[in-house]
Design an enzyme around this catalytic site. Structure first.
Site, PDB file in Angstrom:
ATOM      1  N   SER A  69     -16.758  47.977  -3.476  1.00 20.87           N
ATOM      2  CA  SER A  69     -17.037  48.480  -2.128  1.00 20.87           C
ATOM      3  C   SER A  69     -18.191  49.473  -2.175  1.00 20.87           C
ATOM      4  O   SER A  69     -18.496  50.046  -3.213  1.00 20.87           O
ATOM      5  CB  SER A  69     -15.814  49.209  -1.568  1.00 20.87           C
ATOM      6  OG  SER A  69     -14.721  48.351  -1.520  1.00 20.87           O
TER       7      SER A  69
HETATM    8  N1  SAH Z   1     -11.430  48.537  -6.722  1.00 23.80           N
HETATM    9  C1  SAH Z   1     -12.411  47.563  -7.138  1.00 23.80           C
HETATM   10  C2  SAH Z   1     -12.715  46.611  -6.020  1.00 23.80           C
HETATM   11  C3  SAH Z   1     -12.697  45.227  -6.501  1.00 23.80           C
HETATM   12  S1  SAH Z   1     -12.707  43.964  -5.281  1.00 23.80           S
HETATM   13  C4  SAH Z   1     -13.633  48.235  -7.724  1.00 23.80           C
HETATM   14  O1  SAH Z   1     -13.743  49.478  -7.658  1.00 23.80           O
HETATM   15  O2  SAH Z   1     -14.478  47.539  -8.296  1.00 23.80           O
HETATM   16  C5  SAH Z   1     -11.008  43.515  -5.206  1.00 23.80           C
HETATM   17  C6  SAH Z   1     -10.390  42.997  -6.470  1.00 23.80           C
HETATM   18  O3  SAH Z   1      -9.052  42.573  -6.132  1.00 23.80           O
HETATM   19  C7  SAH Z   1     -11.053  41.778  -7.082  1.00 23.80           C
HETATM   20  O4  SAH Z   1     -11.367  42.042  -8.417  1.00 23.80           O
HETATM   21  C8  SAH Z   1     -10.007  40.665  -6.970  1.00 23.80           C
HETATM   22  O5  SAH Z   1     -10.021  39.761  -8.055  1.00 23.80           O
HETATM   23  C9  SAH Z   1      -8.720  41.465  -6.926  1.00 23.80           C
HETATM   24  N2  SAH Z   1      -7.568  40.802  -6.313  1.00 23.80           N
HETATM   25  C10 SAH Z   1      -7.551  39.982  -5.226  1.00 23.80           C
HETATM   26  N3  SAH Z   1      -6.279  39.578  -4.978  1.00 23.80           N
HETATM   27  C11 SAH Z   1      -5.488  40.157  -5.915  1.00 23.80           C
HETATM   28  C12 SAH Z   1      -4.089  40.105  -6.181  1.00 23.80           C
HETATM   29  N4  SAH Z   1      -3.240  39.390  -5.443  1.00 23.80           N
HETATM   30  N5  SAH Z   1      -3.613  40.833  -7.231  1.00 23.80           N
HETATM   31  C13 SAH Z   1      -4.454  41.565  -8.009  1.00 23.80           C
HETATM   32  N6  SAH Z   1      -5.790  41.630  -7.793  1.00 23.80           N
HETATM   33  C14 SAH Z   1      -6.308  40.936  -6.763  1.00 23.80           C
END
Ligand code: SAH
Length: 220
Positions: A69
């Site tokens: 984000s």
């Molecule tokens: N907090 C992260 C944002 C990553 S984007 C950062 O600082 O980089 C969101 C992430 O959630 C992605 O890596 C995606 O693979 C993961 N995600 C999506 N659905 C998920 C689920 N059901 N369980 C665990 N992770 C999930």
């Protein structure tokens, strides 16, 4: 601004200094958070081809079609935690690059973080290890199922968007605990709620732009 933050910014690289000034203009005022974000190398968390944009006010690719984000979104969610949560144990769903995880690890005693994509899970774990961060437990799994041991959390932060909060997550939140999650509604909104018995008290809301929360885990 405190003299300490002012002094730190004098020694901070221009791009990161600009990011901090932008965050302040967006309403981020917690100095401990601004200081941390001024020193954390955000360019090491994004795909190398985008590292020159790492401090810009935009979401960026982190690999596997996922994005980190924009700085203000990460900062505002973290600031809500600092304002409202007991900084004991936090669960993060969506480890991604591990950038948000790093911020959480700095402020909370213990962080539990879940990522469904194996390669992102492996990379984030290695990244935080190389930064000598030791209070984080990583799990390759589906966040819909919560943490396997039924530990009660002071706060839960979901960094991917869904139309509703998975029940397994709300079950893990302590009475008075804080939940932060982007919800896909007519207008996608990040909400911040406090659990009050069987009810939820909404404390904050902001516009959301997030990748979706997906079912199941991926072994690549
Ligand atoms: N907090 C992260 C944002 C990553 S984007 C950062 O600082 O980089 C969101 C992430 O959630 C992605 O890596 C995606 O693979 C993961 N995600 C999506 N659905 C998920 C689920 N059901 N369980 C665990 N992770 C999930």
């Amino acid at each position: 601004m405190s003299a300490a933050l002012d002094e730190l910014l004098k020694r901070t690289q221009a791009r990161s200094k600009q990011m901090i000034q932008h965050l302040q203009a967006q309403g981020v005022y917690e100095e401990s958070l601004l200081e941390l974000m001024a020193t954390l190398p955000r360019h090491e968390f994004v795909e190398p081809a985008f590292s020159h944009l790492a401090y810009s006010p935009t979401p960026l690719p982190i690999g596997r079609n996922q994005t980190i984000s924009q700085p203000s979104t990460v900062a505002i969610m973290t600031q809500w935690l600092l304002q409202y949560a007991r900084l004991g144990r936090v669960l993060e769903v969506g480890t991604g690059s591990g950038y948000q995880t790093c911020l959480l690890a700095h402020f909370f005693n213990k962080v539990h973080t879940i990522e469904r994509q194996k390669s992102l899970y492996v990379q984030a774990q290695a990244r935080l290890k190389s930064m000598s961060i030791k209070n984080v437990e990583f799990l390759h799994g589906d966040g819909h199922l919560g943490w396997p041991q039924k530990i009660q959390m002071d706060a839960i932060i979901v960094t991917a968007m869904a139309s509703k909060v998975p029940a397994a997550l709300t079950d893990m939140l302590k009475e008075g605990g804080i939940l932060i999650m982007p919800i896909a509604d007519d207008v996608p909104t990040i909400g911040c709620w406090r659990r009050v018995g069987s009810k939820w008290k909404r404390l904050e809301a902001a516009p959301a732009q997030f990748v979706p929360l997906l079912e199941g885990k991926i072994d690549a």
